[in-house]
Design an enzyme around this catalytic site. Structure first.
Site, short mmCIF file in Angstrom:
data_model
loop_
_atom_site.label_atom_id
_atom_site.label_comp_id
_atom_site.label_asym_id
_atom_site.label_seq_id
_atom_site.Cartn_x
_atom_site.Cartn_y
_atom_site.Cartn_z
N LEU A 10 0.89 -1.53 -0.06
CA LEU A 10 0.26 -0.18 0.05
C LEU A 10 0.86 1.62 0.11
O LEU A 10 1.25 1.41 0.61
CB LEU A 10 -0.48 0.21 1.25
CG LEU A 10 -1.93 -1.31 1.76
CD1 LEU A 10 -3.08 -1.04 2.49
CD2 LEU A 10 -2.19 -1.73 0.21
N ALA A 11 0.72 1.84 -1.08
CA ALA A 11 1.40 2.88 -1.00
C ALA A 11 1.09 4.51 -1.46
O ALA A 11 1.49 4.67 -2.16
CB ALA A 11 2.87 2.53 -2.21
N ARG A 17 1.75 13.57 7.98
CA ARG A 17 2.82 14.18 9.12
C ARG A 17 3.82 14.30 8.56
O ARG A 17 4.66 14.58 9.55
CB ARG A 17 2.72 12.54 9.65
CG ARG A 17 1.11 12.37 10.53
CD ARG A 17 0.92 11.32 11.40
NE ARG A 17 0.56 10.57 10.40
CZ ARG A 17 0.08 8.92 10.18
NH1 ARG A 17 0.37 8.91 12.27
NH2 ARG A 17 -0.13 8.28 9.84
N LYS A 24 5.41 10.17 0.41
CA LYS A 24 6.24 9.78 1.71
C LYS A 24 6.89 8.89 0.74
O LYS A 24 8.02 8.83 1.53
CB LYS A 24 4.52 8.42 2.53
CG LYS A 24 5.63 8.28 4.13
CD LYS A 24 4.97 7.97 5.17
CE LYS A 24 3.60 7.67 4.95
NZ LYS A 24 2.95 7.11 6.25
N THR A 82 -6.85 2.64 4.58
CA THR A 82 -6.04 0.96 4.36
C THR A 82 -6.85 -0.52 4.20
O THR A 82 -6.52 -1.11 2.52
CB THR A 82 -5.36 0.11 5.29
OG1 THR A 82 -5.26 0.46 6.57
CG2 THR A 82 -4.31 1.63 5.11
N GLY A 142 -1.59 1.05 15.66
CA GLY A 142 -3.22 0.34 16.03
C GLY A 142 -2.57 -0.94 17.63
O GLY A 142 -1.26 -1.84 17.90
N ARG A 336 34.83 17.52 -9.83
CA ARG A 336 33.56 17.81 -10.57
C ARG A 336 33.44 16.40 -11.10
O ARG A 336 34.45 15.86 -11.60
CB ARG A 336 34.21 19.60 -10.84
CG ARG A 336 33.04 20.19 -9.52
CD ARG A 336 33.78 21.56 -10.53
NE ARG A 336 32.48 21.85 -11.49
CZ ARG A 336 33.24 22.87 -12.70
NH1 ARG A 336 34.00 24.09 -12.43
NH2 ARG A 336 31.94 23.23 -13.38
N ASN A 389 38.80 28.09 -19.26
CA ASN A 389 38.37 27.19 -20.84
C ASN A 389 37.96 27.65 -20.91
O ASN A 389 37.27 27.38 -21.70
CB ASN A 389 37.96 26.01 -20.45
CG ASN A 389 37.96 25.86 -18.66
OD1 ASN A 389 37.31 26.85 -18.00
ND2 ASN A 389 36.30 25.01 -18.36
C1 UD1 Z 1 -1.12 1.53 9.89
C2 UD1 Z 1 -2.10 1.08 10.92
C3 UD1 Z 1 -1.41 0.77 12.31
C4 UD1 Z 1 -0.28 -0.06 12.29
C5 UD1 Z 1 0.54 1.22 11.49
C6 UD1 Z 1 1.75 0.06 11.39
C7 UD1 Z 1 -4.38 1.08 9.07
C8 UD1 Z 1 -6.16 1.18 9.77
N1 UD1 Z 1 -3.63 1.12 10.30
O1 UD1 Z 1 -1.43 3.17 11.16
O2 UD1 Z 1 -2.55 -0.50 12.96
O3 UD1 Z 1 0.26 0.15 13.77
O4 UD1 Z 1 0.20 1.30 10.59
O5 UD1 Z 1 3.19 1.18 10.85
O6 UD1 Z 1 -3.98 0.29 8.92
N2 UD1 Z 1 -2.40 3.88 2.35
C9 UD1 Z 1 -3.11 3.40 0.53
N3 UD1 Z 1 -4.36 4.32 0.73
C10 UD1 Z 1 -5.29 4.78 2.14
C11 UD1 Z 1 -4.35 4.83 3.42
C12 UD1 Z 1 -3.29 4.86 3.15
O7 UD1 Z 1 -1.98 3.14 0.39
O8 UD1 Z 1 -6.24 4.53 1.48
C13 UD1 Z 1 -0.73 3.42 2.88
C14 UD1 Z 1 0.05 4.32 2.91
O9 UD1 Z 1 0.67 5.11 1.43
C15 UD1 Z 1 0.73 3.93 3.70
C16 UD1 Z 1 0.14 2.83 4.63
O10 UD1 Z 1 -1.36 2.95 3.68
O11 UD1 Z 1 2.39 3.26 2.71
C17 UD1 Z 1 -0.37 2.92 5.67
O12 UD1 Z 1 -1.06 4.00 5.95
P1 UD1 Z 1 -0.86 5.03 6.84
O13 UD1 Z 1 -1.21 6.40 7.36
O14 UD1 Z 1 0.71 5.25 7.51
O15 UD1 Z 1 -0.90 4.26 8.72
P2 UD1 Z 1 -0.73 4.09 10.29
O16 UD1 Z 1 -1.28 5.53 10.42
O17 UD1 Z 1 0.91 4.64 10.62
CA CA Z 2 2.56 4.21 8.71
#
Ligand code: UD1
Ligand code: CA
Length: 462
Positions: A10-11, A17, A24, A82, A142, A336, A389
């Site tokens: 998931l990216a 933040r 990110k 997520t 979480g 350089r 040069n």
């Molecule tokens: C998430 C977990 C949390 C866990 C933590 C560990 C959830 C709801 N929470 O929280 O339980 O302890 O990671 O690091 O899953 N992303 C998407 N699409 C979206 C939302 C997020 O692709 O709609 C991707 C983001 O780009 C990121 C990743 O999912 O790479 C995690 O999202 P992030 O917002 O960082 O989750 P946390 O709040 O850290």
């Molecule tokens: Ca995270």
């Protein structure tokens, strides 16, 4: 036969933040973007066509960053959480498989840990195995809710947790291995009933439990490995850990590194045995350093190839250059891009080189600028020599033949050729070709006025 493993990364999020214009997962730690680290780890486990990267924010840049790996992409146009991100993979990744879900912001996870997670899932009848760890400061993660028998009942996100739940130190690392059929069957049951109004993947734990399935957690001892990068403070910590892994690997392979915690070396850099790296050195990009080299403190070597026995004295900066065996440069030299220093060439303090070839045994030890120059073998470039040069419009070449001697403070106005074995008198301004074996003097002749100073003193004294 084992059922195959699909990996979803998931990216798609922006990473609020981070307080950045850049998504990110495109921020860098340990010399690579976060997403590259995660894709690399996933690639060690399954075929690239079974890796699905969910993209959204700056999708094109994220795709470009990892496209060479041959992975596939799924677009999550709107980031609703997520679970929503996982659901967007259903069409493309929905076949019969185990499904590993990783977050693109967890760059420290090792392939071995992930392989262990998959093995545990394969060996069990649970619907899901996830990684958990204990943190002294669990804020932002979480929390794992366990039943009286120790079984995992739910994961509750920080913003949905009660004060009592927030006190729990066991957290969800965000690294999961699902039975694919059950994931796809139940993912749609997750509701956005939390203060953020998002579809939280973590709610799948309670959903699966309600449907009568078991969920198991592996307690991972090394919490550091599971770090999720949410802020730039986390990013710096991830960078530190990754850099530490790189220098430890190099030391175990026979490279001496002084004060390794201060040294920055990119993961793809190669350094030969018995080379020594001083404090605060940076070796980055596609650099390759041979055996028995010394890289002095605070030097920076970028995209450069160094042979064996090369000495880089402290505070030297080298970019996109090649240094053959036993070359010596610095301290305080600046190379350089585009230089080639042949064997045993030496460059000293406050010498700047650009697109210059310095032949075998040639030396430029002090205070010079040598740009766009082809300098042969066994040549002495005197202190303060400058190649002019640039004429304000174009760059021009300076060519110096083997065995020539260029006196101090010479000004070589390019394009110009200095023949082999010739001499250039100190302080000369050279604008025309110097034939081989000639002496060129391009300065006004010295005149001595006998007794002038004494007469002046007498005249001025009262
Ligand atoms: C998430 C977990 C949390 C866990 C933590 C560990 C959830 C709801 N929470 O929280 O339980 O302890 O990671 O690091 O899953 N992303 C998407 N699409 C979206 C939302 C997020 O692709 O709609 C991707 C983001 O780009 C990121 C990743 O999912 O790479 C995690 O999202 P992030 O917002 O960082 O989750 P946390 O709040 O850290
Ligand atoms: Ca995270």
């Amino acid at each position: 036969m084992d059922i195959p493993v699909n990996v979803l990364i998931l990216a798609a999020g922006l990473g609020t933040r981070m307080k950045s214009k850049l998504a990110k997962v495109l921020h860098r730690a340990g010399g690579r973007t976060l997403i590259e680290h995660v894709v690399e780890t996933a690639s060690s486990l399954t075929a690239p066509e079974r890796i699905f990267v969910v993209v959204g924010h700056q999708a094109e840049q994220v795709k470009e960053t990892v496209a060479a790996r041959g992975v596939r992409f799924v677009t999550q146009a709107e980031q609703k959480g997520t679970a929503h991100a996982v659901q967007s993979c259903r069409e493309t990744a929905g076949g019969d498989s185990l499904v590993v879900v990783l977050y693109g912001d967890c760059p420290l996870l090792s392939a071995a840990t992930l392989a262990g997670l998959i093995e545990r899932q394969r060996a069990s009848s649970a619907a899901l195995t996830l990684l958990a760890t204990e943190l002294d400061h669990p804020a932002g993660y979480g929390r794992l809710l366990r039943g009286p028998d120790g079984s995992v009942e739910a994961v509750v996100e920080e913003n949905a947790a009660t004060a009592q739940q927030r006190a729990i130190r066991e957290v969800n690392a965000g690294i999961y291995c699902f039975r694919g059929d059950l994931l796809w069957k139940h993912i749609g049951e997750i509701l956005p009933d939390n203060p953020a109004g998002e579809f939280y993947l973590t709610d799948i734990v309670a959903v699966l439990r309600r449907a009568g399935h078991a969920v198991q957690a592996i307690s991972h001892k090394d919490a550091r490995e599971l770090l999720g990068v949410n802020t730039r403070v986390d990013l710096a910590e991830a960078d530190r850990v990754l850099r530490e892994r790189t220098v430890l690997g190099l030391m175990l392979d026979g490279v001496s590194i002084e004060r390794p915690e201060t040294v920055t070396i990119d993961p793809q850099v190669r350094i030969g045995r018995d080379s020594a790296v001083g404090p605060f050195v940076q070796v980055v990009g596609n650099s390759r350093i041979g055996e028995g080299c010394r890289i002095g403190s605070c030097s920076i070597v970028e995209n450069s190839i160094l042979g064996d026995g090369v000495v880089v004295a402290p505070f030297t900066v080298i970019a996109d250059s090649q240094l053959e065996n036993n070359v010596q440069v610095g301290p305080f030299a600046r190379l350089r891009p585009g230089n080639h220093l042949e064997a045993r060439a030496r460059v000293g303090n406050f010498v700047e080189l650009k697109k210059t070839r310095l032949g075998e045994d040639s030396v430029a030890m002090h205070l010079s600028y040598l740009g766009d120059a082809a300098i042969g073998k066994r040549i002495n470039i005197g202190a303060g020599t400058i190649t002019c040069n640039y004429d304000g419009v174009k760059k021009h070449q300076t060519t110096i033949g083997d065995g020539a001697f260029v006196g101090s403070h010479s000004t070589l106005v390019a394009p110009v050729q200095i023949g082999p074995g010739s001499y250039v008198g100190a302080g000369s301004v050279i604008t025309k070709e110097v034939p081989g074996d000639a002496l060129a003097i391009g300065r006004s002749r010295q005149m001595n006025k006998t007794g002038w100073a004494k007469r002046r003193r007498e005249r001025l004294q009262p």
